[in-house]
Design an enzyme around this catalytic site. Sequence first.
Site, PDB file in Angstrom:
ATOM      1  N   SER A   1       2.939   1.021   7.267  1.00 46.54           N
ATOM      2  CA  SER A   1       3.054   1.113   5.826  1.00 46.54           C
ATOM      3  C   SER A   1       2.164   2.209   5.201  1.00 46.54           C
ATOM      4  O   SER A   1       2.237   2.427   3.993  1.00 46.54           O
ATOM      5  CB  SER A   1       2.679  -0.225   5.198  1.00 46.54           C
ATOM      6  OG  SER A   1       1.361  -0.573   5.561  1.00 46.54           O
TER       7      SER A   1
ATOM      8  N   LYS B   1      -5.308   5.151   0.819  1.00 46.74           N
ATOM      9  CA  LYS B   1      -4.119   4.322   0.608  1.00 46.74           C
ATOM     10  C   LYS B   1      -4.337   3.460  -0.631  1.00 46.74           C
ATOM     11  O   LYS B   1      -5.458   2.977  -0.875  1.00 46.74           O
ATOM     12  CB  LYS B   1      -3.917   3.448   1.844  1.00 46.74           C
ATOM     13  CG  LYS B   1      -2.611   2.688   1.903  1.00 46.74           C
ATOM     14  CD  LYS B   1      -2.485   2.007   3.277  1.00 46.74           C
ATOM     15  CE  LYS B   1      -1.215   1.197   3.380  1.00 46.74           C
ATOM     16  NZ  LYS B   1      -1.116   0.532   4.688  1.00 46.74           N
TER      17      LYS B   1
ATOM     18  N   SER C   1       0.325  -0.326  10.993  1.00 46.39           N
ATOM     19  CA  SER C   1       0.558   0.441   9.769  1.00 46.39           C
ATOM     20  C   SER C   1      -0.147   1.774   9.675  1.00 46.39           C
ATOM     21  O   SER C   1       0.174   2.558   8.789  1.00 46.39           O
ATOM     22  CB  SER C   1       0.156  -0.398   8.548  1.00 46.39           C
ATOM     23  OG  SER C   1       1.000  -1.521   8.460  1.00 46.39           O
TER      24      SER C   1
END
Lengths: 524, 153, 556
Positions: free
Chosen positions: A171, A76, A195
């Site tokens: 996310s 990420k 997330s």
Amino acid sequence: MLRASLREISAALKEGQVSPVELCQKCLALVKATKFLNAYITVAEDTALKQAKASEKRYRQGQRLGDLDGIPIAMKDNFSTMGIETTCASNMLKGYIPPYNATVVQKLLDQGAILVGKTNLDEFAMGSGSTDGAFGPVRNPWSYSQQYREKCVRNSSMQNEDCSWLITGGSSGGSAAAVSSFTCFAALGSDTGGSTRNPASLCGVVGLKPTYGVVSRHGLIPLVNSMDVPGILTRCVDDAATILGALGGHDPKDSTTVQDPFHPFHLPSMTDMNNLCIGIPKEYNAPGLSSETLATWSKAAILFEKAGAKVVEVSLPHTCYSIVCYHVLCAAEVASNMARFDGLEYGHRSSADKSTEALYAATRREGFNDVVRGRILSGNYFLLKQNYESYFIKAQKVRRLIASDFAKVFSSGVDVLLTPTTLGPAVPYTEFIKEDNRTRSTQDDLFTQAANMAGLPAINVPSALSERGLPIGLQFIGRAFCELQLLNVAKWFEEHVQFPAIQLQGIMDPVDAVTQEEKSASFP
Amino acid sequence: MWVRRVSALARAAFCSQSGSPAGLSSASSPREEGGCREKVTLELLDHLEHLALVDFRDQEGVERLQKAIEFADQLHSINTDGIQPMDSVLEDRCLYLREDKVTEGNFAEELLKNANQTVEEYFVAPPGNIPLPQLEDRDTFLQKKKPEAEDLP
Amino acid sequence: MAAPTVSRCRSWFQTGSFGVRNVAQVRWRKSLVGASTLRGSASKTTAEKNCDAPWTAVVGLEIHAQICSNSKLFSGSQVKFAAPPNSLVSFFDASLPGTLPVLNRRCVEAAVTTGLALNCTINKKSLFDRKHYFYADLPAGYQITQQRLPVAVNGSLSYSLCVGKNQNEMVSRTARIRQIQLEQDSGKSLHDDARGQTLVDLNRAGVGLMEVVMEPDMCCGEEAAAAVRELQLILQAIGSSQANMAEGQLRVDANISVHHPGQPYGVRTEVKNINSARFLAKAIDYEIQRQVNELENGGTILNETRAFDFRLGCTIAMRDKEGKQDYRFMPEPNLPPLILYDAKSLPTRTCHHQVVNIDQLREKIPDLPSVKRAKLVERYGIQPLHSFTLVNEDGLMEFFETVVTATQMNPRKVIGWILKDMLGYLKQHNLVVEESPVSPLLLAELLNLLESGMISSSAAKQVLEIMWNGEGKSPALIVKEKKLELIQDQNELEHICRAVMDSHQKEVAEIKKGNQKVLNKLIGQVQRTTGGRSDPVSVKQILEKQLSLQPRKKTP
């Protein structure tokens, strides 16, 4: 080949059935082919190939570093990667190239893993759709799956919007999409309120949130320091255990990692359910929960019961407050953590130069999106002298209530909790953006947030397909530092549920075609 | 047996205390609304802009804050008598101490590389100690709000 | 504006007892030179015309001492005073996103030791907080400090002042210490006004500081200066800080207000970053006077921050306090509680590197200045006032003790040579004891010559002056070269005395008349003739003897 699990491909590498360079090239090709998913912000093609070549050399010399040597992994874009742009999907950090690797990144690289690229997210990890980043939204690979498309066609009487692409959840949507679309064998996400588990659920992959303090956060650009953990996204539970094994343990650079020794583990192939007690928190049956998810949840409970486990209803009475509590604590920490973005040492810098304050104000206005700015302002509000007691301290007290709810349940004989992960399967983007970020987060974080409050480990396991062919995930929450037990249960469940693999023919054709050709070529 | 329980739950109200979580964000009582709006004065907004060095770009920004406060106000209905605030889940663990050795430094080049503007080996900022201009002179959305201060919703 | 004259504080309490606040009434004499103080009197109301109503000033200090350690408080970069810009900066110090604080054990020990030396209660559990404000030299936008639960609380600092007509009485005072907290230092911003920019050097960012917060128990600049000096000595003695103000290792902020006795405290101002011992008292006294003037002229005091401009000798408003500051303190989430142990509570299965043992640290504390002074007085019989000077001056105590060990001269006499002659020379030439061209052993040699009667006191002073040139010659050699030995030959002395008497008939007659004082003149004359090589005592004896040989006129 790319559809294999991490363990399988690792074995293949070991056997010489495939070479790291070949594997890397295939992944990169697929990344290109799936560009429309917008899962990646940065594709580290050059460094990946370099790493792959080095790995190949090691294999040739019989000096493989371990199970992860040569395995393509994505990260990420809020993990610091030395020499590779790290943006957090924000204008504020566009062009920022960290001079150091996050501890988890370094650990994976030390094991020989190949960094394929940095994945897309909501700006600074704020959001539950991976739609609010500076590089645009991420598309759920299931939008293009045969399973979903077939159902769409069948229901062609519905409006076209229903077949518009779906969100990944957030996310860590980019990471989930990357794993789900086979461009890598594992990906790192972050989990503050769900997330990692949320997009895992919507993208049909395994999403593990370790206990707070087990995995180092050094180098993870923080959202809420007291709740963030690096998350692990893989295609099966065994793979998650493998990654966790490489990442866990005390980090002298992170004072919030526990000093207890950490032992990587292998999951046994069969677990006896007879001595297990599964708890079903009644408060998690919330309005808004889709009937399909509810049904899947019930079926799972029955499955465990039939296998000999004790399945009991438990109560976590303060569940409904975790969102409000999170709202305040998160905003306050965001306000604090974002104070460092002023344009002086790194990141975006405005051209306003009347005074230092004017520069800061202009830089932050230009660099942050509305969501981030909104949280900074409300966070500052909650931290004002006159409000601190009634908002921040109050929220901290509620946090203790939530954490002790779990403590009580776990000390009453329950081993693992079984809950839904999300309210329902993925929704179309056009529908998702009708509500604002905060409202959406409020709704979507419901089942996942409390585990972050209490610092407990939790995992999403894809459980079934909805009527419309979309993944439904279920969540297991375990005792602190009891990942072994948690993953054991998750693995057992995964094996019994036999969640179908995503069928992305058409997208993967180019890659598969290549595979056919190369099959004849032998690996030197 | 479990199936029965689940369906019973599906029918029952689920949260014994104050309503559903999803519903927590919906319309609050008029009294709460008025109370919130009383708190959000122009002075407060100006103060926040100064402290945070982030501006309310438009009316939506102001409303976002109002909604955030209203939402957070729900905390006050929870009974927390006798409960200690929780800083961190690691509150019972003690802090790791590092040996007093020099292990880092000489990164000037790497650090300055990431900075947009530098002067020799220094980071550079505009003149300091000049505070943000007063509301009247500042280019902020709040300035436009001033004449209607009494009409604030 | 001329600096106001300041009268000495007169305390109502002598030898202040611990725990009791010393309140001093201060009568501020108006400066007769400064017209400003008299200017406003014509426009004053009757009530305000009471110029002679006494004012009491209240001074509280916040002192930041840089911890003496190799690396910084939360990162592994080096602590060093002078280095190329931004070369001692780690990624954490530059606040790169994703970096985290890791606490330096040495800094904890320094803070605990300081707390113990200042009679504080050590908090076995203390917490870290974030204090938010924006400034170019604060890259994270917040400082990590200890606001809620600092490492040490409720201590006291005892210090002494010289009082009395001749400034030779020592009086003891105590200031209470509210707390001692660990916190980060900020970087340095250099204002380049010519190019309208600020240059930022983060070398200092993240260095460990101990903030010593004192209760407002002082009343004037002199007390504050004495307290700070004593604190410096304590910190240096225990080694927790080098406390060198010139190098920024000790910085003082003073909170100052004035009020009439019996009335509530006035509004206070904060005078920040006083970096020099010399200007500490000046800055405080100036601000007190400024406030008094302001109030007597009908003005008000703003709760503001001021800086001391040492060139102009006045305080000036620093930051615009419009839109009041709110630091929005928040717990530092990346640092779990700091736990300290003592002998009773030692954990069993923890690595000893992770354990800070308060009792062990207490045992290691060396003699504090007050103890050193007491020992000096007891051991050598010198006056308390002298012991202060010895301990105050870096290295002087060791110098003195070395001399005493190497000479037969009584320490009470040695002290005079140390404090008057040696220290006098040092101050004149702006040198510290370490830099003295005269070593303690050389001085001891000289004093031995004096003590053995080989030279006179004035000759010794001459020799010392020559020794001061730093050639390292032994005093004995100098005495020989300059022929400064006391004349031992009795005959020669008698001869010289007779000669002096012969050439000073008038004085001789005076003495015989009964005016004994004139004898000293003759002795002086003999001294001059011999070039300081005669022992005044012997000369006096000889002269008296010679004078008595002269027949006395019988008085009828």
